[in-house]
Design an enzyme around this catalytic site. Structure first.
Site, PDB file in Angstrom:
ATOM      1  N   ASP A  24       1.704   8.615  25.981  1.00  0.00           N
ATOM      2  CA  ASP A  24       0.867   9.665  25.675  1.00  0.00           C
ATOM      3  C   ASP A  24       0.300   9.637  24.171  1.00  0.00           C
ATOM      4  O   ASP A  24      -0.659  10.242  23.920  1.00  0.00           O
ATOM      5  CB  ASP A  24       1.455  11.041  25.839  1.00  0.00           C
ATOM      6  CG  ASP A  24       1.748  11.210  27.415  1.00  0.00           C
ATOM      7  OD1 ASP A  24       2.937  11.491  27.685  1.00  0.00           O
ATOM      8  OD2 ASP A  24       0.874  11.068  28.213  1.00  0.00           O
TER       9      ASP A  24
ATOM     10  N   HIS B 213      11.156   9.681  23.950  1.00  0.00           N
ATOM     11  CA  HIS B 213      11.110   9.318  25.312  1.00  0.00           C
ATOM     12  C   HIS B 213      12.654   9.719  25.748  1.00  0.00           C
ATOM     13  O   HIS B 213      13.540   9.129  24.961  1.00  0.00           O
ATOM     14  CB  HIS B 213      10.676   8.123  25.608  1.00  0.00           C
ATOM     15  CG  HIS B 213      10.379   7.861  26.914  1.00  0.00           C
ATOM     16  ND1 HIS B 213      11.028   7.566  28.091  1.00  0.00           N
ATOM     17  CD2 HIS B 213       9.099   7.993  27.507  1.00  0.00           C
ATOM     18  CE1 HIS B 213      10.553   7.578  29.330  1.00  0.00           C
ATOM     19  NE2 HIS B 213       9.309   7.924  28.882  1.00  0.00           N
TER      20      HIS B 213
HETATM   21  C1  SDX Z   1       6.032  11.309  29.581  1.00  0.00           C
HETATM   22  O1  SDX Z   1      10.336  10.208  31.947  1.00  0.00           O
HETATM   23  C2  SDX Z   1       9.157   9.528  31.680  1.00  0.00           C
HETATM   24  O2  SDX Z   1       9.259   8.479  32.093  1.00  0.00           O
HETATM   25  C3  SDX Z   1       8.106  10.210  31.314  1.00  0.00           C
HETATM   26  C4  SDX Z   1       6.870   9.414  31.253  1.00  0.00           C
HETATM   27  C5  SDX Z   1       6.434   8.683  32.408  1.00  0.00           C
HETATM   28  O3  SDX Z   1       5.750   7.788  32.487  1.00  0.00           O
HETATM   29  O4  SDX Z   1       6.524   9.538  33.452  1.00  0.00           O
HETATM   30  O5  SDX Z   1       7.125   8.363  30.138  1.00  0.00           O
HETATM   31  C6  SDX Z   1       5.704  10.145  30.566  1.00  0.00           C
HETATM   32  O6  SDX Z   1       6.416  12.409  29.853  1.00  0.00           O
HETATM   33  C7  SDX Z   1       6.402  10.795  28.181  1.00  0.00           C
HETATM   34  C8  SDX Z   1       6.805  11.904  27.278  1.00  0.00           C
HETATM   35  C9  SDX Z   1       5.645  13.011  26.720  1.00  0.00           C
HETATM   36  N1  SDX Z   1       6.182  14.117  26.123  1.00  0.00           N
HETATM   37  C10 SDX Z   1       6.006  14.138  24.769  1.00  0.00           C
HETATM   38  O7  SDX Z   1       5.234  13.278  23.966  1.00  0.00           O
HETATM   39  C11 SDX Z   1       6.382  15.384  24.118  1.00  0.00           C
HETATM   40  C12 SDX Z   1       7.025  15.066  22.913  1.00  0.00           C
HETATM   41  N2  SDX Z   1       8.342  14.540  23.196  1.00  0.00           N
HETATM   42  C13 SDX Z   1       9.628  15.281  23.081  1.00  0.00           C
HETATM   43  O8  SDX Z   1       9.395  16.474  23.860  1.00  0.00           O
HETATM   44  C14 SDX Z   1      10.702  14.643  23.940  1.00  0.00           C
HETATM   45  O9  SDX Z   1      10.764  13.295  22.994  1.00  0.00           O
HETATM   46  C15 SDX Z   1      11.097  14.133  25.347  1.00  0.00           C
HETATM   47  C16 SDX Z   1      10.705  15.249  26.274  1.00  0.00           C
HETATM   48  C17 SDX Z   1       9.906  13.217  25.810  1.00  0.00           C
HETATM   49  C18 SDX Z   1      12.194  13.659  25.475  1.00  0.00           C
HETATM   50  O10 SDX Z   1      13.117  14.502  25.342  1.00  0.00           O
HETATM   51  P1  SDX Z   1      14.697  14.217  25.265  1.00  0.00           P
HETATM   52  O11 SDX Z   1      15.038  12.612  25.466  1.00  0.00           O
HETATM   53  O12 SDX Z   1      15.340  15.190  26.027  1.00  0.00           O
HETATM   54  O13 SDX Z   1      15.021  14.380  23.748  1.00  0.00           O
HETATM   55  P2  SDX Z   1      15.612  15.918  23.299  1.00  0.00           P
HETATM   56  O14 SDX Z   1      14.619  16.692  23.641  1.00  0.00           O
HETATM   57  O15 SDX Z   1      16.987  16.176  23.663  1.00  0.00           O
HETATM   58  O16 SDX Z   1      15.654  15.458  21.706  1.00  0.00           O
HETATM   59  C19 SDX Z   1      16.386  14.911  20.737  1.00  0.00           C
HETATM   60  C20 SDX Z   1      16.421  15.149  19.638  1.00  0.00           C
HETATM   61  C21 SDX Z   1      16.314  16.756  19.183  1.00  0.00           C
HETATM   62  O17 SDX Z   1      16.839  16.648  17.964  1.00  0.00           O
HETATM   63  P3  SDX Z   1      18.218  17.254  17.508  1.00  0.00           P
HETATM   64  O18 SDX Z   1      18.402  18.493  18.355  1.00  0.00           O
HETATM   65  O19 SDX Z   1      18.942  16.099  17.891  1.00  0.00           O
HETATM   66  O20 SDX Z   1      18.285  17.585  16.024  1.00  0.00           O
HETATM   67  O21 SDX Z   1      15.091  14.477  19.060  1.00  0.00           O
HETATM   68  C22 SDX Z   1      14.299  15.723  18.688  1.00  0.00           C
HETATM   69  C23 SDX Z   1      14.615  16.854  19.205  1.00  0.00           C
HETATM   70  O22 SDX Z   1      14.437  17.823  18.636  1.00  0.00           O
HETATM   71  N3  SDX Z   1      12.803  15.265  19.353  1.00  0.00           N
HETATM   72  C24 SDX Z   1      11.935  15.281  18.538  1.00  0.00           C
HETATM   73  C25 SDX Z   1      10.790  14.819  19.465  1.00  0.00           C
HETATM   74  N4  SDX Z   1      11.299  14.374  20.729  1.00  0.00           N
HETATM   75  C26 SDX Z   1      12.662  14.623  20.457  1.00  0.00           C
HETATM   76  N5  SDX Z   1      11.598  15.741  17.217  1.00  0.00           N
HETATM   77  C27 SDX Z   1      10.039  16.022  16.952  1.00  0.00           C
HETATM   78  N6  SDX Z   1       9.108  15.520  17.643  1.00  0.00           N
HETATM   79  C28 SDX Z   1       9.201  14.914  18.860  1.00  0.00           C
HETATM   80  N7  SDX Z   1       8.554  14.432  19.770  1.00  0.00           N
END
Ligand code: SDX
Length: 429
Positions: A363, A306
Site C-alpha cells: 500500500d 506486514h
Molecule cells: C495489506 O495479510 C496480507 O497479506 C495483507 C496484504 C494483502 O495483500 O492482502 O498484504 C495487504 O493489508 C498490507 C498491510 C496494510 N496495512 C498497513 O499498512 C497499516 C500499517 N501497518 C500495521 O498496522 C501493521 O504492520 C499490520 C497490521 C500490517 C501488521 O500488523 P502485525 O504483524 O499484527 O504487527 P503488530 O500490529 O503486532 O505490530 C508489531 C509491532 C508493534 O510494536 P510493539 O508492540 O512490538 O512495540 O510493530 C509495531 C506495532 O506497534 N508496528 C508499527 C507498524 N506496524 C507494526 N509501528 C508503527 N507503524 C506501523 N506501520
C-alpha cells in the site's frame, strides 16, 4: 526432520502428525486434538494457525518471495496482463491462446450491468463510501443471476467468475460517476479490460478517454500485484463465508467489507492522507516517523509493516519502480513521491522499524500511482478489490472443490460469568 510432534498432557504423550508443504513449510496437524485430548489451541489473529492446504499462492515472508501458481510476480512485469493472471490464479495454469481469447471476449461481453441495477446507484448519497456501494452492488448483482447461485460444474463457475471480474469494473466506475454527478459511460466493446475501465471512469459525453499505453501497463501491473496473497484477512473472509456454501457473489461481497479496513486494503487511502498531511507542512517526515513510533500517538506509519513479510514486500519494490516510470512518462512529478521516499529512508535507518522488521508494503506506493492516473483517493481500495477479486474467486473455488469440506467454525475459551439466575425487572432496582 521428524514427521510427528509429541504433545505431553498430564503425563500422557500424544503423537501429532506433521504436514510439510512443497516449499518445506511445516504444520502440526491438530484437526483431532480436542477429540483426543479435550484441549483446543488459542491463537488470536491466527498468526500461527493454518486454515487450509492451498495450491494458489506461495509467500516466503522472510525472503520477500511471492509466486502465483509457482510463477514469481517479478515475471509479470514485462508485459503485464491482468486478465491472463486472473485465469492463472483461478484455473491453475497460464491460459492457452484460445482460452485467453475466449475469456477476454467473455469479459467484454459481460461488462454491461442490467439496466435495473443502474437505478440502485441513484439511491446512494453522493458521498456514500465507494466500498459500501461495491459490496452492496456485488450482492445485488447475484439477484440478476439466480442461475449462478449454485455452481454445479466448472463451466457454470467460469461464467460466474467472468461476470464478476467483468462487472466489478462497471460497478466501480458507476459508483465514481454517481459520486461526482456525471453521466454513466457504457462499456465500450472495442476496449480491453483496463482501458475499458478507465473509459467508464473518465470519458465525457463526446470526449472519449484514450488510455495511454504506459497508464494501461501500470494499472495492469497494479491489479496483478494485488491479485492474490494467500490467507490474508479478506481472502480468509471469503473462505469463511464460502464454507457455509454461500454463493460466490455473497462471499466476494464479504471480502470487500474485510478489505475496507485501514489495517488491510484501506491502508492505501491512509498512506495518501499521511503523505498529504506532510506535504501541507502540518508535520515533517521526521516528526511523523517519531509519532508513529510512540505508543501514545495511536498513529502508525501507514503502508509499513506486514503480518507475513518480515523483509521487503516484493510488491512494494515493483510498485516503486512503476511509480517512478509512470510519473516520468506522464511528465507529472509528484511531491508525494519524494515524501514517500524520504519516509522510507528515515524508517529503514531507524532501529524501531528495523528491529520490528517493518518494511514498505503493497500500500505504500500504490496510491501515488492511482493518483497519477487520476483515480480519486476514496476509490483506491476499490481498485485493490478489483485486483484481489480473482484471488478471492480462486480460493472460493479451491475450497468448494475440497472433498468433505466443512463449515468453518473456530472454538473459543469462555471467560464470562459462571452460571447465574435471571432476575425479573421488578427486582433489579
Ligand atoms: C495489506 O495479510 C496480507 O497479506 C495483507 C496484504 C494483502 O495483500 O492482502 O498484504 C495487504 O493489508 C498490507 C498491510 C496494510 N496495512 C498497513 O499498512 C497499516 C500499517 N501497518 C500495521 O498496522 C501493521 O504492520 C499490520 C497490521 C500490517 C501488521 O500488523 P502485525 O504483524 O499484527 O504487527 P503488530 O500490529 O503486532 O505490530 C508489531 C509491532 C508493534 O510494536 P510493539 O508492540 O512490538 O512495540 O510493530 C509495531 C506495532 O506497534 N508496528 C508499527 C507498524 N506496524 C507494526 N509501528 C508503527 N507503524 C506501523 N506501520
Amino acid at each position: 526432520m521428524s514427521d510427528q510432534a509429541t504433545l505431553i498432557l498430564d503425563g500422557v504423550n500424544h503423537e501429532l502428525p506433521i504436514i510439510t508443504g512443497v516449499e518445506g513449510e511445516r504444520a502440526i496437524d491438530i484437526r483431532d486434538l480436542r477429540e483426543r485430548t479435550g484441549h483446543i489451541t488459542l491463537d488470536p489473529g491466527y498468526g500461527n494457525t493454518g486454515s487450509c492446504l492451498s495450491d494458489i499462492t506461495f509467500i516466503d515472508g522472510e525472503n520477500g518471495i511471492l509466486r502465483y501458481r509457482g510463477i514469481p510476480i517479478e515475471q509479470f512485469a514485462t508485459s503485464p496482463n491482468f486478465v491472463e493472471v486472473a485465469w492463472l490464479l483461478i484455473f491453475g495454469q497460464l491460459p492457452t491462446a484460445a482460452q485467453y481469447t475466449s475469456f477476454a471476449d467473455d469479459l467484454t461481453r459481460f461488462a454491461n450491468l442490467d439496466e435495473g441495477m443502474k437505478h440502485h446507484f441513484e439511491g446512494f448519497p453522493r458521498a456514500a463510501p465507494p466500498m459500501a456501494i461495491l459490496s452492496a452492488m456485488i450482492n445485488a448483482l447475484s439477484c440478476f443471476h439466480p442461475d449462478l447461485h449454485e455452481l454445479d460444474d466448472e463451466d457454470q463457475f467460469r461464467m460466474a467468475a467472468a461476470r464478476l471480474i467483468s462487472k466489478i469494473r462497471t460497478i466501480a466506475a458507476y459508483a465514481y460517476r454517481h459520486s461526482v454527478g456525471k453521466p454513466y459511460n457504457y462499456p465500450d466493446p472495442r476496449l480491453r479490460y483496463v482501458p475499458n475501465f478507465l473509459h467508464m471512469m473518465f470519458s465525457q459525453p463526446f470526449d472519449q478517454y484514450v488510455c495511454d499505453e504506459t497508464v494501461r501497463d501500470a494499472l495492469n501491473l497494479v491489479l496483478i500485484l494485488h491479485a492474490d496473497h494467500e490467507q490474508n484477512c479478506s481472502t480468509s473472509t471469503v473462505r469463511m463465508v464460502g464454507s457455509s456454501r454461500a454463493n460466490l457473489f455473497a462471499s466476494c461481497a464479504a471480502g470487500v467489507c474485510a478489505l475496507w479496513g485501514p489495517l488491510h486494503g484501506g491502508a492505501n487511502v491512509a498512506v495518501l492522507d499521511m503523505l498529504e498531511q506532510i506535504h501541507k507542512g502540518n508535520i515533517t517526515p521526521d516528526e511523523y516517523v517519531s509519532m508513529a513510533k510512540s505508543k501514545d500517538s495511536k498513529v502508525r506509519l501507514m503502508g509499513f509493516g506486514h503480518r507475513v513479510y518480515k523483509n521487503f514486500d516484493p510488491r512494494a519494490q515493483m510498485l516503486r519502480t512503476v511509480t517512478e516510470r509512470l510519473l516520468e512518462r506522464l511528465g507529472k512529478p509528484d511531491p508525494l513521491l519524494d515524501i514517500a521516499r524520504r519516509l522510507e529512508e528515515i524508517a529503514l535507518r531507524d532501529p524501531y522499524f528495523v528491529d520490528r522488521k517493518l518494511y514498505p508494503n503493497v500500500d505504500f506506493y500504490s496510491g501515488i500511482i492511482m493518483r497519477a492516473i487520476g483515480i480519486p483517493a476514496d476509490m483506491f481500495t476499490v481498485l485493490f478489490a478489483i485486483g484481489r477479486l480473482p484471488g478471492w474467486i480462486a480460493h472460493w473455488w479451491e475450497q468448494s472443490q475440497e472433498q468433505g469440506g466443512k463449515i468453518a467454525r473456530p472454538r473459543q475459551i469462555y471467560t464470562g460469568n459462571l452460571q447465574t439466575d435471571y432476575v425479573p425487572l421488578a427486582d433489579r432496582g
